[in-house]
Scaffold this motif. Sequence first.
Motif, PDB file in Angstrom:
ATOM      1  N   LEU A  90       0.851  -1.327  -0.096  1.00  0.00           N
ATOM      2  CA  LEU A  90       0.016  -0.074   0.164  1.00  0.00           C
ATOM      3  C   LEU A  90       0.909   1.321  -0.031  1.00  0.00           C
ATOM      4  O   LEU A  90       0.434   2.376  -0.665  1.00  0.00           O
ATOM      5  CB  LEU A  90      -0.876   0.001   1.316  1.00  0.00           C
ATOM      6  CG  LEU A  90      -2.026  -1.226   1.219  1.00  0.00           C
ATOM      7  CD1 LEU A  90      -2.889  -0.895   2.502  1.00  0.00           C
ATOM      8  CD2 LEU A  90      -2.925  -1.019   0.016  1.00  0.00           C
ATOM      9  N   LEU A  91       2.097   1.096   0.633  1.00  0.00           N
ATOM     10  CA  LEU A  91       2.897   2.266   0.672  1.00  0.00           C
ATOM     11  C   LEU A  91       3.536   2.574  -0.648  1.00  0.00           C
ATOM     12  O   LEU A  91       3.761   3.683  -1.163  1.00  0.00           O
ATOM     13  CB  LEU A  91       4.038   2.155   1.812  1.00  0.00           C
ATOM     14  CG  LEU A  91       3.544   1.979   3.042  1.00  0.00           C
ATOM     15  CD1 LEU A  91       4.924   1.913   4.096  1.00  0.00           C
ATOM     16  CD2 LEU A  91       2.594   3.316   3.539  1.00  0.00           C
ATOM     17  N   LEU A  92       3.799   1.409  -1.274  1.00  0.00           N
ATOM     18  CA  LEU A  92       4.497   1.568  -2.596  1.00  0.00           C
ATOM     19  C   LEU A  92       3.598   2.159  -3.988  1.00  0.00           C
ATOM     20  O   LEU A  92       3.776   3.005  -4.402  1.00  0.00           O
ATOM     21  CB  LEU A  92       4.697   0.031  -2.933  1.00  0.00           C
ATOM     22  CG  LEU A  92       5.558  -0.093  -4.389  1.00  0.00           C
ATOM     23  CD1 LEU A  92       6.641   1.198  -4.350  1.00  0.00           C
ATOM     24  CD2 LEU A  92       6.031  -1.506  -4.718  1.00  0.00           C
ATOM     25  N   ARG A  93       2.344   1.715  -3.514  1.00  0.00           N
ATOM     26  CA  ARG A  93       1.044   2.267  -4.333  1.00  0.00           C
ATOM     27  C   ARG A  93       1.043   3.844  -4.204  1.00  0.00           C
ATOM     28  O   ARG A  93       0.802   4.615  -4.964  1.00  0.00           O
ATOM     29  CB  ARG A  93      -0.194   1.626  -3.970  1.00  0.00           C
ATOM     30  CG  ARG A  93      -0.383   0.168  -4.393  1.00  0.00           C
ATOM     31  CD  ARG A  93      -1.717  -0.269  -4.207  1.00  0.00           C
ATOM     32  NE  ARG A  93      -1.513  -1.800  -4.208  1.00  0.00           N
ATOM     33  CZ  ARG A  93      -2.728  -2.579  -4.192  1.00  0.00           C
ATOM     34  NH1 ARG A  93      -3.951  -2.115  -3.969  1.00  0.00           N
ATOM     35  NH2 ARG A  93      -2.373  -3.932  -4.185  1.00  0.00           N
ATOM     36  N   GLU A  94       1.125   4.515  -2.892  1.00  0.00           N
ATOM     37  CA  GLU A  94       0.976   5.628  -2.679  1.00  0.00           C
ATOM     38  C   GLU A  94       2.133   6.445  -3.295  1.00  0.00           C
ATOM     39  O   GLU A  94       1.999   7.529  -3.789  1.00  0.00           O
ATOM     40  CB  GLU A  94       0.851   5.949  -1.196  1.00  0.00           C
ATOM     41  CG  GLU A  94      -0.369   5.454  -0.598  1.00  0.00           C
ATOM     42  CD  GLU A  94      -1.736   6.071  -1.244  1.00  0.00           C
ATOM     43  OE1 GLU A  94      -1.626   7.341  -1.756  1.00  0.00           O
ATOM     44  OE2 GLU A  94      -2.668   5.288  -1.289  1.00  0.00           O
TER      45      GLU A  94
END
Length: 422
Positions: free
Chosen positions: A330-334
């Motif tokens: 999820l951090l990577l997507r953001e």
Amino acid sequence: MLIEFRVKNYRSLRDEQVLSLVASKDKTLQDSHTQATGIRAAPFLVRSAVVYGANASGKSNLINALQNMRAVVTESATSKPDQPFAVQPFRLDADSIDQPIEFEATFLLDGVRYQYGFALSTQRVVSEHLLVYQAFKPQRWFTRRFDAGTGKDVYEFGSGLKGPKNLWERATRPNALFLSMAVQLNSDALRPVFDWFENRLLIINEHADFPLKRSIQGLQQADENKEICNFLSAADTGITGITVETRRVQVPRISLSDSMAGKTGMQSEEMVEHTPRFHHVTERGKAVFDLLDESSGTRKLLVFAGPVLDILRDGQTLVVDELDTSLHSLLLRELVRLFHDSEINTGGAQLIFTTHDTSLLDAPELFRRDQVWLVEKDRDQASALVSLSEFSPRKNEALERGYLAGRYGGVPLLSHALGLKH
């Protein structure tokens, strides 16, 4: 912005491989995921690209190749006269071992397209060239090739390159680039090309990482502190604020002069230490945590925060190998979405990275098909790079499932690897 990178005969990349950031004619997510260039040959460039592949497929070699090209540009002018290049050709093919390694990067800077490349052996530069597109037709500013018969470099210069070209030519050693030497000798015309590699192309892998110091410096400035906190909050880290505590500490230091005089060689000196403190607030209470109290993903994100904000603000190109390491999906997507946000990414910044995180493939509106690349090895152990667009997947196709099933290549089928039959 990076338009295209070409590499040949570098480690597992035996045949010429091309990573292109030129957007396809697909209008999907064009406003957010692409940047208009104003040039006919490549009217839109994608703002990010992701590279997938199995372990040992050659993904990291692609990143290392670009890093090696950057290193030769920035360091060859100041290297020792007999210093070899730290490059390795494809070694599983007798014909390739004796062939040069080739690199070429095409990029857009201040509305001008530059196409620069060179070939080298471990001992010397074999060829070098620069094309400049100030209009639709290119100007060949210079070419250089090694004549094995005479043992000398042969140069040809175009009218577009101004300055004492013969002086730069005479000063260029066999193991140095003409570009780098000319810039060291104050070539204003070639300076933008050199500066793009040195200052606008940032590469992060096992050999290079961002220092935490940059983000801590940003946290000490009110405006940037807010930006970094927003950066971390967008990733749902639960952080409501970050302060930096500054204190003076005594650090032991060895004194060589005292040791040589027979005295105790240990002394101490005062240093300033900056420590980030993370504030968390919930409905039931609040607390302040140290850096090591935070998750590895949050710490990694903090390391990226300051530099990434610089990159987005200045329009640089960031290349990262295995971006998913210590970074939750999820951090990577953001992080990727920041580069797609046209209100934040106002300067044409780009993110190129390798990953094993296949969940990104089906993340809603995260990537266009022309932003996804796959690497796999053939029977000769040579790596091949191919765009997902070439497989023409349907608009609503489950890309993660198709990738894991080996439909697009780039991933090993376990039954094949073990020699089993279906």
